[in-house]
Scaffold this active site. Structure first.
Site, PDB file in Angstrom:
ATOM      1  N   HIS A 142       0.816  -1.225   0.000  1.00  0.00           N
ATOM      2  CA  HIS A 142       0.000   0.000   0.000  1.00  0.00           C
ATOM      3  C   HIS A 142       0.854   1.284   0.000  1.00  0.00           C
ATOM      4  O   HIS A 142       0.680   2.161  -0.822  1.00  0.00           O
ATOM      5  CB  HIS A 142      -0.881   0.049   1.241  1.00  0.00           C
ATOM      6  CG  HIS A 142      -1.711  -1.168   1.483  1.00  0.00           C
ATOM      7  ND1 HIS A 142      -2.937  -1.402   0.882  1.00  0.00           N
ATOM      8  CD2 HIS A 142      -1.499  -2.227   2.308  1.00  0.00           C
ATOM      9  CE1 HIS A 142      -3.436  -2.546   1.321  1.00  0.00           C
ATOM     10  NE2 HIS A 142      -2.598  -3.075   2.180  1.00  0.00           N
TER      11      HIS A 142
HETATM   12  O1  RIB Z   1      -4.438  -0.253   5.260  1.00  0.00           O
HETATM   13  C1  RIB Z   1      -3.078  -0.285   4.903  1.00  0.00           C
HETATM   14  C2  RIB Z   1      -2.290   0.656   5.739  1.00  0.00           C
HETATM   15  O2  RIB Z   1      -2.352   0.262   7.098  1.00  0.00           O
HETATM   16  C3  RIB Z   1      -0.792   0.671   5.388  1.00  0.00           C
HETATM   17  O3  RIB Z   1      -0.259   1.937   5.667  1.00  0.00           O
HETATM   18  C4  RIB Z   1      -0.219  -0.343   6.320  1.00  0.00           C
HETATM   19  O4  RIB Z   1       1.158  -0.077   6.617  1.00  0.00           O
HETATM   20  C5  RIB Z   1      -1.054  -0.121   7.539  1.00  0.00           C
HETATM   21  O5  RIB Z   1      -0.484   0.974   8.243  1.00  0.00           O
END
Ligand code: RIB
Ligand code: CA
Length: 313
Positions: free
Chosen positions: A235
């Site tokens: 992500h």
């Molecule tokens: O939903 C994904 C996010 O939540 C990313 O930033 C992951 O590192 C967690 O922090």
């Protein structure tokens, strides 16, 4: 070309680690500081993990500042250790940080950096809960107009969440902070699950990354191997990739508002796009909804290969 000054605010976190490495590998970016927040795991671990990842890349010179250990209003109620491992880095067991945390609270460093650099040259890239960013805005509202922008990973505008059916983790942990950030008025790009779920780290992609020279390749294999289930999503690296190659992404303009009251939908990022939904309200964000995922992983691999070569030389 002028380098973009950047502060990464993060909660490492395996995908945060890839985002940090991508930023280090990209000469377009001048990483002023890494600031840390509680999120995937607690603040002690996120702030230690940020230093571990910088040490892995031979960049212990980048200052790491600890920030908020809890959300603005809510007690700490959720973490993502079940996704990132108890250590927050997939169980990779990197050596302890070589150096100490830098002096200064993350919130103060964000404010000081925004005031020190020429207006319009600092981008904030939050890739964890938004507590530090929100407090900086509340403590020093003048920084908003000085920012080049905020490019964040968080939310889910047109798709289900990953913590509840309505909410994505970074927003869910601190919805009140997210509300402050989305309402602040800074140019904002939101990389939510709408786009990050379209770029899975498939086995082939993980194998390519893992084949990079040590220490980067072996570290990536171990971190990604201990992260999530199935084909994990990197992500946070999407937000940094936007800074390098926005042409890889498709966005829509929207007014994004954060649900802060409903027990059912707490942390939902509600995006109004259609004129009749906007009903005269102004847009406040570009929301990423599409990605050239092959192009993204090619960029990630090419940049991390450069980083690996630089460490080996
Ligand atoms: O939903 C994904 C996010 O939540 C990313 O930033 C992951 O590192 C967690 O922090
Ligand atoms: Ca994160």
């Amino acid at each position: 070309m002028a380098r973009r000054h950047l502060i990464l605010d993060c909660d490492p976190g395996v995908d945060d680690a890839l985002a940090i490495l991508l930023a280090l590998a990209s000469p377009e970016l001048a990483l002023e500081a890494v600031t840390c927040v509680a999120g995937n795991v607690d603040l002690d671990r996120t702030s230690a993990n940020a230093r571990r990842v910088l040490d892995l890349a031979g960049r212990g010179d980048v200052p790491v500042h600890a920030g908020c250990a809890r959300p603005l209003m809510r007690r700490v109620g959720v973490d993502a250790a079940w996704v990132h491992g108890d250590d927050g880095l997939g169980g990779i067991a990197l050596p302890p940080p070589a150096g100490p945390l830098a002096d200064g609270h993350a919130v103060d460093i964000i404010i000081e950096t925004a005031r020190r650099l020429p207006a319009g040259t600092l981008t904030l890239c939050p890739i964890g809960p938004l507590t530090n960013i929100a407090l900086a805005i509340v403590k020093a509202p003048d920084i908003v107009e000085r920012l080049a922008g905020i490019v964040l990973m968080g939310g889910a505008a047109f798709n289900p969440g990953n913590v509840t059916p309505a909410a994505e983790f970074n927003i869910y942990v601190d919805p009140h902070a997210a509300h402050i950030v989305f309402e602040a008025g800074a140019p904002l790009v939101m990389h939510g699950l709408d786009v990050t779920h379209k770029a899975p780290a498939t086995a082939a992609r993980r194998q390519t990354l893992g084949a990079l020279p040590a220490p980067i390749g072996p570290a990536l294999i171990r971190m990604l191997g201990g992260y999530g289930t199935g084909d994990p999503f990197v992500h946070d690296a999407c937000a940094v990739a936007w800074l390098l190659a926005p042409e890889l992404f498709e966005t829509v303009e929207a007014r994004v508002e954060v649900e802060c009251a409903s027990p059912l939908n707490l942390g939902q990022t509600v995006a109004r796009v259609k004129p009749r939904h906007l009903d005269g309200a102004s847009v406040n964000a570009k929301v990423a909804i599409g990605i050239d995922d092959d192009g993204f992983f090619a960029l990630l691999t090419e940049r991390l290969a450069r980083l690996a070569a630089g460490i080996a030389s």
